[in-house]
Design an enzyme around this catalytic site. Structure first.
Site, PDB file in Angstrom:
ATOM      1  N   LYS A 113       7.404   2.451   0.711  1.00 47.76           N
ATOM      2  CA  LYS A 113       7.614   1.003   0.531  1.00 47.76           C
ATOM      3  C   LYS A 113       9.045   0.572   0.829  1.00 47.76           C
ATOM      4  O   LYS A 113       9.299  -0.608   1.065  1.00 47.76           O
ATOM      5  CB  LYS A 113       7.209   0.569  -0.883  1.00 47.76           C
ATOM      6  CG  LYS A 113       5.703   0.615  -1.080  1.00 47.76           C
ATOM      7  CD  LYS A 113       5.203  -0.335  -2.127  1.00 47.76           C
ATOM      8  CE  LYS A 113       3.674  -0.296  -2.150  1.00 47.76           C
ATOM      9  NZ  LYS A 113       3.073  -1.223  -3.067  1.00 47.76           N
ATOM     10  N   LYS A 195      -3.937   4.749   3.733  1.00 44.05           N
ATOM     11  CA  LYS A 195      -4.893   4.296   2.712  1.00 44.05           C
ATOM     12  C   LYS A 195      -5.104   2.787   2.804  1.00 44.05           C
ATOM     13  O   LYS A 195      -4.199   2.050   3.221  1.00 44.05           O
ATOM     14  CB  LYS A 195      -4.431   4.716   1.319  1.00 44.05           C
ATOM     15  CG  LYS A 195      -3.326   3.882   0.736  1.00 44.05           C
ATOM     16  CD  LYS A 195      -3.234   4.085  -0.774  1.00 44.05           C
ATOM     17  CE  LYS A 195      -2.320   3.018  -1.369  1.00 44.05           C
ATOM     18  NZ  LYS A 195      -2.925   2.100  -2.265  1.00 44.05           N
ATOM     19  N   LYS A 198      -3.745  -3.412  -0.523  1.00 48.82           N
ATOM     20  CA  LYS A 198      -3.758  -4.871  -0.685  1.00 48.82           C
ATOM     21  C   LYS A 198      -2.677  -5.531   0.141  1.00 48.82           C
ATOM     22  O   LYS A 198      -2.824  -6.645   0.601  1.00 48.82           O
ATOM     23  CB  LYS A 198      -3.477  -5.227  -2.154  1.00 48.82           C
ATOM     24  CG  LYS A 198      -4.675  -5.183  -3.038  1.00 48.82           C
ATOM     25  CD  LYS A 198      -4.334  -5.846  -4.362  1.00 48.82           C
ATOM     26  CE  LYS A 198      -4.516  -4.874  -5.494  1.00 48.82           C
ATOM     27  NZ  LYS A 198      -3.281  -4.254  -5.935  1.00 48.82           N
TER      28      LYS A 198
HETATM   29  P1  ATP Z   1      -0.489  -2.439  -2.941  1.00 48.24           P
HETATM   30  O1  ATP Z   1      -0.941  -2.420  -1.526  1.00 48.24           O
HETATM   31  O2  ATP Z   1       0.053  -3.777  -3.374  1.00 48.24           O
HETATM   32  O3  ATP Z   1       0.411  -1.286  -3.303  1.00 48.24           O
HETATM   33  P2  ATP Z   1      -2.901  -1.204  -3.756  1.00 48.24           P
HETATM   34  O4  ATP Z   1      -3.970  -1.660  -2.861  1.00 48.24           O
HETATM   35  O5  ATP Z   1      -2.314   0.142  -3.521  1.00 48.24           O
HETATM   36  O6  ATP Z   1      -1.771  -2.290  -3.821  1.00 48.24           O
HETATM   37  P3  ATP Z   1      -2.843  -1.012  -6.643  1.00 48.24           P
HETATM   38  O7  ATP Z   1      -2.896  -2.233  -7.474  1.00 48.24           O
HETATM   39  O8  ATP Z   1      -1.523  -0.391  -6.444  1.00 48.24           O
HETATM   40  O9  ATP Z   1      -3.483  -1.298  -5.209  1.00 48.24           O
HETATM   41  O10 ATP Z   1      -3.869   0.050  -7.199  1.00 48.24           O
HETATM   42  C1  ATP Z   1      -4.860  -0.192  -8.165  1.00 48.24           C
HETATM   43  C2  ATP Z   1      -5.732   1.031  -8.291  1.00 48.24           C
HETATM   44  O11 ATP Z   1      -6.486   1.234  -7.104  1.00 48.24           O
HETATM   45  C3  ATP Z   1      -4.943   2.332  -8.517  1.00 48.24           C
HETATM   46  O12 ATP Z   1      -5.666   3.137  -9.428  1.00 48.24           O
HETATM   47  C4  ATP Z   1      -4.914   2.962  -7.167  1.00 48.24           C
HETATM   48  O13 ATP Z   1      -4.788   4.369  -7.216  1.00 48.24           O
HETATM   49  C5  ATP Z   1      -6.274   2.564  -6.616  1.00 48.24           C
HETATM   50  N1  ATP Z   1      -6.275   2.521  -5.161  1.00 48.24           N
HETATM   51  C6  ATP Z   1      -5.450   1.778  -4.379  1.00 48.24           C
HETATM   52  N2  ATP Z   1      -5.743   1.947  -3.085  1.00 48.24           N
HETATM   53  C7  ATP Z   1      -6.774   2.834  -3.043  1.00 48.24           C
HETATM   54  C8  ATP Z   1      -7.526   3.408  -1.976  1.00 48.24           C
HETATM   55  N3  ATP Z   1      -7.266   3.103  -0.724  1.00 48.24           N
HETATM   56  N4  ATP Z   1      -8.519   4.260  -2.289  1.00 48.24           N
HETATM   57  C9  ATP Z   1      -8.789   4.570  -3.569  1.00 48.24           C
HETATM   58  N5  ATP Z   1      -8.120   4.070  -4.622  1.00 48.24           N
HETATM   59  C10 ATP Z   1      -7.122   3.202  -4.373  1.00 48.24           C
END
Ligand code: ATP
Ligand code: LTN
Length: 329
Positions: A113, A195, A198
């Site tokens: 990040k 991965k 969001k």
């Molecule tokens: P950002 O992109 O803002 O970092 P994010 O999509 O990674 O957000 P988080 O809010 O950080 O989402 O994560 C919420 C939950 O979803 C956490 O338990 C994280 O491990 C899980 N998670 C996030 N992305 C994935 C993915 N691609 N596959 C499985 N689990 C995920």
């Protein structure tokens, strides 16, 4: 009833996508019948990168409504917003004084990040400490998360063990991470080596739980695959197809081996078309419930009640920790 304390959180950085749902939220729902669950919308984590205030407020309520829409039951689980319980920030400082810059600089999320920035926001660096505070503040036993959070959970455990060693073995409960067998790491549709996230710029990289059929179709039909033309689960050599099979299997409860047989001899277009139907049908009931809850007074009542209950659990834990450290009068 196993009756363990469960805690987890999602950042209100945007709408929940299939990765969040399959990696984390499905576990949240499954755990709530037999355990004492606390689920948080971690708004203070989300400001580690700049957020528009109005948008943030909306995203907090969107994520809260989505929590309920996927099946979290406020009678069974506590649902609340992190910044409403001040103990998170307080414990975070105590833990900051018991963590090392060396261990924080090894965190891959920080590295990715902050990439390209000469000077990254300090909050991005100390992010895992606030996460450790979230978890330790509730004497948590189990933390259901996606695979990407493994390193942060290990750091939380290291800090807890370190503090316990110094200030008394019963200062913190040492938590364990819990990960899905399938769905722990859903990959981006446009680039299956990253991965699904969001905050990725390309909207077509993810499917949000609130996407309409048109967007779902566009994202899936455009998903990056390969030129091998066989439908086979092989994450190393065929990450795109393997990701589509994982999503398909996790949403329908079908083992991937069974999907390989079902799509034997079929084209990638057939798999994709079928997946569009599966995703659209899986999301429809979630979207219906979301629309009922999102603008209701009930949602705010649930969150207010949640922060009150969470605060009552957090307070004695924080008092205990402050006492062990000799803080206060
Ligand atoms: P950002 O992109 O803002 O970092 P994010 O999509 O990674 O957000 P988080 O809010 O950080 O989402 O994560 C919420 C939950 O979803 C956490 O338990 C994280 O491990 C899980 N998670 C996030 N992305 C994935 C993915 N691609 N596959 C499985 N689990 C995920
Ligand atoms: N860092 C997590 C979100 C998060 C979290 C937590 C997860 C913040 N605090 C406590 C579990 C427990 C992420 O998914 N990026």
């Amino acid at each position: 009833m196993s009756d363990k304390r469960v805690f987890s959180g999602v950042q209100p950085t945007g709408n929940i996508h299939l990765g969040n749902y399959l990696g984390a939220l499905k576990q949240f729902v499954a755990l709530q019948d037999e355990n004492d669950c606390i689920y948080c919308i971690v708004d203070m984590h989300s400001i580690t990168v700049p957020q528009d205030p109005e948008e943030l407020k909306n995203h907090i309520l969107d994520v809260a409504a989505l929590y309920l829409a996927v099946g979290l039951d406020p009678e069974k689980s506590i649902v609340f917003v992190q910044s409403e319980v001040s103990g998170h920030a307080e414990l975070s400082w105590i833990l900051t004084c018991n963590s090392y810059t060396g261990e924080l600089s090894r965190m891959t999320q920080f590295k990715s990040k902050s990439r390209g920035q000469e000077s990254a926001p300090t909050g991005l660096f100390t992010y895992p400490i606030l996460m450790a505070a979230d978890i330790l503040l509730y004497d948590t036993d189990i933390v259901p998360v996606g695979n990407d959070q493994k390193q942060h959970i290990e750091l939380c455990r290291d800090i807890a063990l370190r503090v316990n060693h110094k200030y008394g073995e019963d200062t913190f409960v040492v938590p364990e991470g819990q990960y899905m067998k399938e769905g722990a790491r859903i990959m981006a549709l446009d680039d299956p080596t990253n991965k699904m996230s969001k905050s990725a710029e390309n909207e077509m990289s993810r499917i949000s739980l609130l996407d309409d059929e048109k967007k779902i179709k566009k994202a899936i039909m455009r998903a990056t695959t390969d030129s091998d033309m066989t439908i086979r689960f092989d994450p190393e050599n065929k990450p795109g197809i393997s990701n589509l099979l994982t999503i398909y299997g996790a949403l329908t409860g079908t083992p991937v081996a069974e999907l390989e047989t079902k799509f034997d001899g079929a084209g990638y277009g057939d798999l994709k078309k079928s997946l569009v139907t599966v995703v659209t049908e899986s999301l429809a009931p979630i979207q219906d419930r979301f629309n009922q809850i999102r603008y209701s007074d009930e949602l705010l009542d649930i969150l207010r009640d949640g922060s009150k209950r969470a605060g009552e659990i957090a307070e004695p834990v924080l008092e205990r920790v402050k006492d062990r450290f000799g803080l206060g009068i």
